[in-house]
Design a protein around this motif. Structure first.
Motif, PDB file in Angstrom:
ATOM      1  N   GLU A  78       0.824  -1.207   0.000  1.00  0.00           N
ATOM      2  CA  GLU A  78       0.000   0.000   0.000  1.00  0.00           C
ATOM      3  C   GLU A  78       0.859   1.258   0.000  1.00  0.00           C
ATOM      4  N   GLY A  79       1.943   1.209  -0.789  1.00  0.00           N
ATOM      5  CA  GLY A  79       2.797   2.367  -0.992  1.00  0.00           C
ATOM      6  C   GLY A  79       3.879   2.581   0.043  1.00  0.00           C
ATOM      7  N   ALA A  80       3.920   1.752   1.077  1.00  0.00           N
ATOM      8  CA  ALA A  80       4.920   1.917   2.128  1.00  0.00           C
ATOM      9  C   ALA A  80       5.771   0.655   2.236  1.00  0.00           C
ATOM     10  N   ASP A  81       7.018   0.825   2.666  1.00  0.00           N
ATOM     11  CA  ASP A  81       7.905  -0.315   2.867  1.00  0.00           C
ATOM     12  C   ASP A  81       7.774  -0.819   4.304  1.00  0.00           C
ATOM     13  N   VAL A  82       7.535  -2.116   4.435  1.00  0.00           N
ATOM     14  CA  VAL A  82       7.390  -2.768   5.730  1.00  0.00           C
ATOM     15  C   VAL A  82       8.448  -3.855   5.799  1.00  0.00           C
ATOM     16  N   SER A  83       9.156  -3.940   6.909  1.00  0.00           N
ATOM     17  CA  SER A  83      10.241  -4.906   7.008  1.00  0.00           C
ATOM     18  C   SER A  83      10.163  -5.682   8.312  1.00  0.00           C
ATOM     19  N   ALA A  84      10.885  -6.802   8.330  1.00  0.00           N
ATOM     20  CA  ALA A  84      10.964  -7.635   9.534  1.00  0.00           C
ATOM     21  C   ALA A  84      12.269  -8.406   9.485  1.00  0.00           C
ATOM     22  N   ARG A  85      12.695  -8.878  10.654  1.00  0.00           N
ATOM     23  CA  ARG A  85      13.883  -9.727  10.743  1.00  0.00           C
ATOM     24  C   ARG A  85      13.554 -10.946  11.572  1.00  0.00           C
ATOM     25  N   GLY A  86      14.244 -12.054  11.288  1.00  0.00           N
ATOM     26  CA  GLY A  86      14.009 -13.285  12.018  1.00  0.00           C
ATOM     27  C   GLY A  86      14.917 -13.414  13.217  1.00  0.00           C
ATOM     28  N   PRO A  87      14.773 -14.493  13.963  1.00  0.00           N
ATOM     29  CA  PRO A  87      15.645 -14.727  15.125  1.00  0.00           C
ATOM     30  C   PRO A  87      17.059 -15.035  14.680  1.00  0.00           C
ATOM     31  N   ARG A  88      18.020 -14.742  15.521  1.00  0.00           N
ATOM     32  CA  ARG A  88      19.414 -15.048  15.231  1.00  0.00           C
ATOM     33  C   ARG A  88      19.653 -16.542  15.417  1.00  0.00           C
ATOM     34  N   VAL A  89      20.143 -17.189  14.396  1.00  0.00           N
ATOM     35  CA  VAL A  89      20.462 -18.615  14.474  1.00  0.00           C
ATOM     36  C   VAL A  89      21.836 -18.835  13.851  1.00  0.00           C
ATOM     37  N   THR A  90      22.452 -19.941  14.206  1.00  0.00           N
ATOM     38  CA  THR A  90      23.688 -20.355  13.550  1.00  0.00           C
ATOM     39  C   THR A  90      23.315 -21.424  12.535  1.00  0.00           C
ATOM     40  N   PRO A  91      23.319 -21.102  11.242  1.00  0.00           N
ATOM     41  CA  PRO A  91      22.779 -22.034  10.254  1.00  0.00           C
ATOM     42  C   PRO A  91      23.614 -23.306  10.134  1.00  0.00           C
TER      43      PRO A  91
ATOM     44  N   CYS B  41      10.236 -18.545  10.107  1.00  0.00           N
ATOM     45  CA  CYS B  41      10.262 -19.876   9.491  1.00  0.00           C
ATOM     46  C   CYS B  41      11.517 -20.070   8.642  1.00  0.00           C
ATOM     47  N   GLY B  42      11.915 -19.035   7.912  1.00  0.00           N
ATOM     48  CA  GLY B  42      13.136 -19.148   7.118  1.00  0.00           C
ATOM     49  C   GLY B  42      14.355 -19.383   7.989  1.00  0.00           C
ATOM     50  N   ALA B  43      14.462 -18.644   9.076  1.00  0.00           N
ATOM     51  CA  ALA B  43      15.619 -18.793   9.965  1.00  0.00           C
ATOM     52  C   ALA B  43      15.618 -20.151  10.657  1.00  0.00           C
ATOM     53  N   LEU B  44      14.482 -20.554  11.208  1.00  0.00           N
ATOM     54  CA  LEU B  44      14.426 -21.802  11.962  1.00  0.00           C
ATOM     55  C   LEU B  44      14.634 -23.021  11.074  1.00  0.00           C
ATOM     56  N   SER B  45      14.324 -22.910   9.792  1.00  0.00           N
ATOM     57  CA  SER B  45      14.498 -24.056   8.897  1.00  0.00           C
ATOM     58  C   SER B  45      15.961 -24.376   8.654  1.00  0.00           C
ATOM     59  N   THR B  46      16.871 -23.465   8.991  1.00  0.00           N
ATOM     60  CA  THR B  46      18.298 -23.691   8.740  1.00  0.00           C
ATOM     61  C   THR B  46      18.969 -24.500   9.850  1.00  0.00           C
ATOM     62  N   ARG B  47      18.205 -24.980  10.827  1.00  0.00           N
ATOM     63  CA  ARG B  47      18.785 -25.681  11.979  1.00  0.00           C
ATOM     64  C   ARG B  47      19.239 -27.097  11.657  1.00  0.00           C
ATOM     65  N   ALA B  48      18.876 -27.618  10.474  1.00  0.00           N
ATOM     66  CA  ALA B  48      19.263 -28.973  10.093  1.00  0.00           C
ATOM     67  C   ALA B  48      19.467 -29.015   8.588  1.00  0.00           C
ATOM     68  N   ALA B  49      20.110 -30.054   8.104  1.00  0.00           N
ATOM     69  CA  ALA B  49      20.361 -30.197   6.675  1.00  0.00           C
ATOM     70  C   ALA B  49      19.065 -30.468   5.934  1.00  0.00           C
ATOM     71  N   GLY B  50      18.941 -29.842   4.764  1.00  0.00           N
ATOM     72  CA  GLY B  50      17.747 -30.025   3.948  1.00  0.00           C
ATOM     73  C   GLY B  50      16.699 -28.986   4.237  1.00  0.00           C
TER      74      GLY B  50
END
Length: 309
Positions: free
Chosen positions: A236-249, A283-292
Protein backbone atom coordinates in the motif's frame (compact mmCIF):
# COMPACT_ATOMS: atom_id res chain seq x y z
CA UNK A 1 -12.04 -25.96 0.98
CA UNK A 2 -8.32 -26.32 1.68
CA UNK A 3 -6.14 -23.49 2.92
CA UNK A 4 -3.34 -23.75 0.35
CA UNK A 5 -2.68 -25.32 -3.04
CA UNK A 6 0.98 -25.25 -4.07
CA UNK A 7 1.83 -25.74 -7.75
CA UNK A 8 5.31 -26.57 -9.00
CA UNK A 9 8.33 -28.79 -8.53
CA UNK A 10 9.08 -31.79 -6.34
CA UNK A 11 12.27 -33.84 -6.35
CA UNK A 12 14.91 -35.40 -4.11
CA UNK A 13 17.83 -33.22 -3.02
CA UNK A 14 21.24 -34.76 -2.46
CA UNK A 15 23.09 -32.38 -0.15
CA UNK A 16 26.88 -32.66 -0.03
CA UNK A 17 28.98 -30.68 2.44
CA UNK A 18 32.74 -30.37 2.37
CA UNK A 19 33.28 -31.03 -1.35
CA UNK A 20 36.13 -29.23 -3.11
CA UNK A 21 35.06 -26.35 -5.33
CA UNK A 22 36.08 -28.40 -8.37
CA UNK A 23 36.02 -32.13 -7.61
CA UNK A 24 38.93 -33.94 -9.28
CA UNK A 25 38.20 -36.18 -12.27
CA UNK A 26 40.20 -39.23 -13.32
CA UNK A 27 37.90 -41.57 -11.36
CA UNK A 28 39.37 -40.20 -8.12
CA UNK A 29 37.17 -40.81 -5.09
CA UNK A 30 36.89 -37.70 -2.92
CA UNK A 31 35.69 -37.99 0.66
CA UNK A 32 33.39 -35.24 1.93
CA UNK A 33 32.14 -34.19 5.35
CA UNK A 34 28.52 -35.28 4.99
CA UNK A 35 25.76 -36.25 2.60
CA UNK A 36 21.99 -36.04 3.11
CA UNK A 37 19.04 -37.23 1.04
CA UNK A 38 16.12 -34.83 1.52
CA UNK A 39 12.91 -33.67 -0.09
CA UNK A 40 13.62 -30.87 -2.55
CA UNK A 41 11.84 -28.64 -5.00
CA UNK A 42 10.66 -25.21 -3.96
CA UNK A 43 6.97 -26.09 -4.23
CA UNK A 44 7.34 -29.32 -2.25
CA UNK A 45 9.29 -27.57 0.52
CA UNK A 46 6.67 -24.81 0.76
CA UNK A 47 3.90 -27.41 0.95
CA UNK A 48 5.65 -29.30 3.75
CA UNK A 49 6.32 -26.11 5.68
CA UNK A 50 2.71 -24.97 5.40
CA UNK A 51 1.39 -28.34 6.52
CA UNK A 52 3.80 -28.26 9.47
CA UNK A 53 2.31 -24.89 10.44
CA UNK A 54 -1.18 -26.35 10.46
CA UNK A 55 -2.53 -25.32 7.06
CA UNK A 56 -4.54 -27.87 5.09
CA UNK A 57 -2.23 -28.11 2.08
CA UNK A 58 -2.20 -29.86 -1.30
CA UNK A 59 0.56 -30.05 -3.89
CA UNK A 60 0.10 -30.22 -7.66
CA UNK A 61 3.34 -31.49 -9.22
CA UNK A 62 4.74 -34.21 -11.46
CA UNK A 63 7.21 -36.98 -10.66
CA UNK A 64 8.36 -40.02 -12.55
CA UNK A 65 7.39 -43.65 -12.08
CA UNK A 66 10.67 -44.41 -10.35
CA UNK A 67 12.19 -44.81 -6.91
CA UNK A 68 12.87 -41.08 -6.69
CA UNK A 69 9.20 -40.38 -7.32
CA UNK A 70 8.23 -42.90 -4.64
CA UNK A 71 10.53 -41.13 -2.17
CA UNK A 72 9.03 -37.72 -2.97
CA UNK A 73 5.41 -38.81 -2.65
CA UNK A 74 6.02 -40.87 0.48
CA UNK A 75 7.78 -37.96 2.16
CA UNK A 76 5.03 -35.51 1.26
CA UNK A 77 2.31 -37.88 2.45
CA UNK A 78 4.11 -38.42 5.75
CA UNK A 79 4.33 -34.64 6.19
CA UNK A 80 0.56 -34.33 5.90
CA UNK A 81 0.44 -32.90 2.37
CA UNK A 82 -2.45 -33.95 0.13
CA UNK A 83 -0.79 -35.49 -2.97
CA UNK A 84 -3.97 -36.36 -4.89
CA UNK A 85 -3.14 -33.59 -7.40
CA UNK A 86 0.33 -35.02 -8.11
CA UNK A 87 0.77 -36.90 -11.39
CA UNK A 88 3.37 -39.49 -12.43
CA UNK A 89 4.95 -39.21 -15.86
CA UNK A 90 4.91 -42.45 -17.83
CA UNK A 91 8.42 -42.20 -19.29
CA UNK A 92 10.44 -39.26 -17.95
CA UNK A 93 12.30 -39.57 -14.62
CA UNK A 94 11.77 -37.56 -11.48
CA UNK A 95 13.91 -34.42 -11.33
CA UNK A 96 17.01 -34.61 -9.14
CA UNK A 97 19.11 -31.87 -7.53
CA UNK A 98 22.61 -32.09 -6.07
CA UNK A 99 23.70 -29.24 -3.79
CA UNK A 100 27.43 -28.81 -3.13
CA UNK A 101 27.52 -26.75 0.05
CA UNK A 102 30.59 -24.66 0.88
CA UNK A 103 31.80 -23.69 4.31
CA UNK A 104 31.08 -19.99 3.63
CA UNK A 105 27.36 -20.72 3.14
CA UNK A 106 27.41 -20.50 -0.65
CA UNK A 107 26.52 -23.53 -2.74
CA UNK A 108 26.52 -24.88 -6.28
CA UNK A 109 23.24 -26.41 -7.43
CA UNK A 110 23.09 -29.07 -10.14
CA UNK A 111 19.60 -30.04 -11.35
CA UNK A 112 18.55 -32.70 -13.82
CA UNK A 113 15.04 -31.46 -14.71
CA UNK A 114 13.62 -34.85 -15.65
CA UNK A 115 9.86 -34.57 -16.02
CA UNK A 116 9.58 -30.96 -14.77
CA UNK A 117 9.47 -29.40 -18.27
CA UNK A 118 6.53 -31.69 -19.15
CA UNK A 119 4.28 -30.45 -16.33
CA UNK A 120 1.38 -28.51 -17.82
CA UNK A 121 -1.09 -26.08 -16.28
CA UNK A 122 -3.91 -28.24 -17.65
CA UNK A 123 -2.80 -30.99 -15.23
CA UNK A 124 -3.66 -28.83 -12.21
CA UNK A 125 -7.16 -29.87 -11.12
CA UNK A 126 -10.03 -27.66 -10.06
CA UNK A 127 -9.45 -27.36 -6.33
CA UNK A 128 -11.30 -25.15 -3.89
CA UNK A 129 -8.53 -23.28 -2.06
CA UNK A 130 -8.13 -20.08 -0.08
CA UNK A 131 -4.72 -19.44 -1.64
CA UNK A 132 -2.70 -20.77 -4.60
CA UNK A 133 1.09 -20.49 -4.65
CA UNK A 134 3.31 -21.31 -7.66
CA UNK A 135 7.07 -21.97 -7.53
CA UNK A 136 10.12 -22.63 -9.75
CA UNK A 137 8.63 -20.83 -12.72
CA UNK A 138 11.69 -21.04 -14.96
CA UNK A 139 12.19 -24.81 -14.56
CA UNK A 140 8.71 -25.60 -15.93
CA UNK A 141 8.15 -23.90 -19.30
CA UNK A 142 4.82 -25.55 -20.09
CA UNK A 143 3.44 -24.68 -16.66
CA UNK A 144 4.86 -21.16 -17.03
CA UNK A 145 3.04 -20.57 -20.31
CA UNK A 146 -0.31 -21.40 -18.75
CA UNK A 147 0.30 -19.92 -15.32
CA UNK A 148 -1.30 -16.48 -15.93
CA UNK A 149 -4.57 -18.11 -16.92
CA UNK A 150 -4.36 -20.68 -14.13
CA UNK A 151 -3.85 -18.08 -11.40
CA UNK A 152 -6.50 -15.79 -12.90
CA UNK A 153 -8.95 -18.72 -12.84
CA UNK A 154 -8.31 -19.35 -9.16
CA UNK A 155 -8.64 -15.64 -8.38
CA UNK A 156 -12.04 -15.56 -10.08
CA UNK A 157 -13.02 -18.41 -7.77
CA UNK A 158 -12.05 -16.29 -4.76
CA UNK A 159 -8.51 -17.46 -4.00
CA UNK A 160 -5.56 -15.18 -3.40
CA UNK A 161 -2.37 -16.01 -5.32
CA UNK A 162 1.42 -15.80 -5.09
CA UNK A 163 4.54 -16.65 -7.08
CA UNK A 164 8.13 -17.43 -6.19
CA UNK A 165 9.96 -17.62 -9.52
CA UNK A 166 13.21 -18.91 -7.97
CA UNK A 167 16.34 -18.69 -10.13
CA UNK A 168 16.36 -18.48 -13.93
CA UNK A 169 19.14 -20.76 -15.21
CA UNK A 170 19.01 -18.97 -18.58
CA UNK A 171 19.49 -15.57 -16.94
CA UNK A 172 16.72 -13.96 -18.99
CA UNK A 173 14.06 -13.38 -16.31
CA UNK A 174 11.18 -12.97 -18.76
CA UNK A 175 7.70 -13.60 -17.42
CA UNK A 176 4.58 -14.43 -19.40
CA UNK A 177 2.32 -11.44 -20.18
CA UNK A 178 -0.26 -10.90 -17.48
CA UNK A 179 1.46 -13.13 -14.93
CA UNK A 180 2.34 -10.49 -12.34
CA UNK A 181 -1.10 -8.92 -12.66
CA UNK A 182 -2.56 -12.31 -11.67
CA UNK A 183 -0.47 -12.45 -8.47
CA UNK A 184 -1.38 -10.91 -5.13
CA UNK A 185 2.16 -11.50 -3.85
CA UNK A 186 5.55 -11.93 -5.53
CA UNK A 187 8.15 -13.60 -3.28
CA UNK A 188 11.68 -13.33 -4.74
CA UNK A 189 14.98 -13.03 -2.96
CA UNK A 190 16.89 -9.79 -3.39
CA UNK A 191 18.98 -10.89 -6.39
CA UNK A 192 15.88 -12.25 -8.12
CA UNK A 193 13.95 -9.04 -7.40
CA UNK A 194 16.67 -6.92 -9.01
CA UNK A 195 16.81 -9.19 -12.06
CA UNK A 196 13.03 -9.28 -12.53
CA UNK A 197 12.78 -5.52 -12.11
CA UNK A 198 15.50 -5.04 -14.72
CA UNK A 199 13.51 -7.02 -17.24
CA UNK A 200 10.41 -4.97 -16.49
CA UNK A 201 12.18 -1.63 -16.85
CA UNK A 202 14.44 -2.63 -19.74
CA UNK A 203 17.58 -1.51 -17.91
CA UNK A 204 19.67 -2.82 -15.00
CA UNK A 205 18.26 -2.19 -11.54
CA UNK A 206 20.83 -2.18 -8.75
CA UNK A 207 18.89 -0.69 -5.81
CA UNK A 208 16.19 -2.56 -3.92
CA UNK A 209 13.83 0.46 -3.53
CA UNK A 210 13.78 0.87 -7.31
CA UNK A 211 13.11 -2.83 -7.73
CA UNK A 212 10.22 -2.69 -5.28
CA UNK A 213 8.73 0.22 -7.21
CA UNK A 214 8.99 -1.57 -10.54
CA UNK A 215 7.57 -4.84 -9.26
CA UNK A 216 4.73 -3.21 -7.35
CA UNK A 217 3.84 -1.24 -10.48
CA UNK A 218 3.21 -4.52 -12.30
CA UNK A 219 0.46 -5.50 -9.88
CA UNK A 220 1.57 -7.70 -6.98
CA UNK A 221 2.78 -6.87 -3.51
CA UNK A 222 6.53 -7.57 -3.75
CA UNK A 223 7.87 -9.39 -0.70
CA UNK A 224 11.66 -9.59 -0.95
CA UNK A 225 13.73 -12.04 1.10
CA UNK A 226 17.14 -10.76 2.24
CA UNK A 227 18.65 -13.72 4.06
CA UNK A 228 20.00 -12.77 7.46
CA UNK A 229 18.80 -9.20 6.92
CA UNK A 230 15.16 -10.32 7.01
CA UNK A 231 12.60 -9.26 4.43
CA UNK A 232 10.87 -6.16 3.10
CA UNK A 233 7.53 -5.67 1.36
CA UNK A 234 6.12 -2.73 -0.58
CA UNK A 235 2.55 -2.71 0.74
CA UNK A 236 0.00 0.00 0.00
CA UNK A 237 2.80 2.37 -0.99
CA UNK A 238 4.92 1.92 2.13
CA UNK A 239 7.90 -0.31 2.87
CA UNK A 240 7.39 -2.77 5.73
CA UNK A 241 10.24 -4.91 7.01
CA UNK A 242 10.96 -7.63 9.53
CA UNK A 243 13.88 -9.73 10.74
CA UNK A 244 14.01 -13.28 12.02
CA UNK A 245 15.65 -14.73 15.12
CA UNK A 246 19.41 -15.05 15.23
CA UNK A 247 20.46 -18.61 14.47
CA UNK A 248 23.69 -20.36 13.55
CA UNK A 249 22.78 -22.03 10.25
CA UNK A 250 23.53 -25.69 9.68
CA UNK A 251 22.24 -25.56 6.10
CA UNK A 252 20.41 -22.77 4.27
CA UNK A 253 18.89 -24.97 1.53
CA UNK A 254 15.16 -24.25 1.39
CA UNK A 255 15.24 -21.27 3.76
CA UNK A 256 13.53 -19.06 1.20
CA UNK A 257 10.84 -21.68 0.69
CA UNK A 258 10.41 -21.92 4.45
CA UNK A 259 9.93 -18.15 4.44
CA UNK A 260 7.21 -18.50 1.80
CA UNK A 261 5.36 -21.07 3.91
CA UNK A 262 5.55 -18.89 7.01
CA UNK A 263 4.53 -15.73 5.21
CA UNK A 264 1.51 -17.39 3.63
CA UNK A 265 0.49 -19.01 6.93
CA UNK A 266 0.79 -15.63 8.61
CA UNK A 267 -1.24 -13.88 5.95
CA UNK A 268 -3.94 -16.54 5.80
CA UNK A 269 -4.18 -16.35 9.57
CA UNK A 270 -5.54 -12.81 9.03
CA UNK A 271 -2.43 -11.18 10.42
CA UNK A 272 -1.31 -7.89 8.97
CA UNK A 273 1.60 -7.60 6.56
CA UNK A 274 4.13 -6.92 9.33
CA UNK A 275 3.08 -10.04 11.23
CA UNK A 276 3.12 -12.13 8.05
CA UNK A 277 6.66 -10.93 7.35
CA UNK A 278 7.69 -11.79 10.91
CA UNK A 279 6.28 -15.30 10.50
CA UNK A 280 8.09 -15.70 7.20
CA UNK A 281 11.42 -14.56 8.64
CA UNK A 282 11.03 -16.84 11.66
CA UNK A 283 10.26 -19.88 9.49
CA UNK A 284 13.14 -19.15 7.12
CA UNK A 285 15.62 -18.79 9.96
CA UNK A 286 14.43 -21.80 11.96
CA UNK A 287 14.50 -24.06 8.90
CA UNK A 288 18.30 -23.69 8.74
CA UNK A 289 18.79 -25.68 11.98
CA UNK A 290 19.26 -28.97 10.09
CA UNK A 291 20.36 -30.20 6.67
CA UNK A 292 17.75 -30.03 3.95
CA UNK A 293 14.74 -27.83 3.44
CA UNK A 294 12.19 -29.68 5.59
CA UNK A 295 13.93 -31.43 8.52
CA UNK A 296 13.85 -28.37 10.81
CA UNK A 297 10.72 -26.61 9.59
CA UNK A 298 9.01 -25.17 12.67
CA UNK A 299 5.57 -25.70 14.12
CA UNK A 300 3.19 -22.78 14.64
CA UNK A 301 4.00 -22.87 18.37
CA UNK A 302 7.72 -22.52 17.65
CA UNK A 303 7.06 -19.57 15.35
CA UNK A 304 4.78 -17.87 17.87
CA UNK A 305 7.50 -18.20 20.49
CA UNK A 306 9.92 -16.08 18.45
CA UNK A 307 7.64 -13.97 16.22
CA UNK A 308 4.52 -13.52 18.29
CA UNK A 309 1.01 -13.51 16.87
Amino acid sequence: MIDLLVVGDANPDVLISGAPETPPAGQAETLVDSGTLALGGSAAIVACGAARLGLSTALAATVGRDAAGDFVLDTLRTAGVDISACVRHESLPTALTVCLNRADGDRAILTAPGCLPAFDASQVPEVSARHVHAASYFLQPRLAAGLPGLLARFRRAGASTSLDTNDDPAGEWRLAPGLLAACDFLLPNEAEALALAGTLTGEPVSALPAALTALAGAGPVPVVKRGGEGAVARYEGADVSARGPRVTPVDTVGAGDGFDAGFLAGWLGKRDIAEALAWGCACGALSTRAAGGTAAQPTAAEVQAVAGG
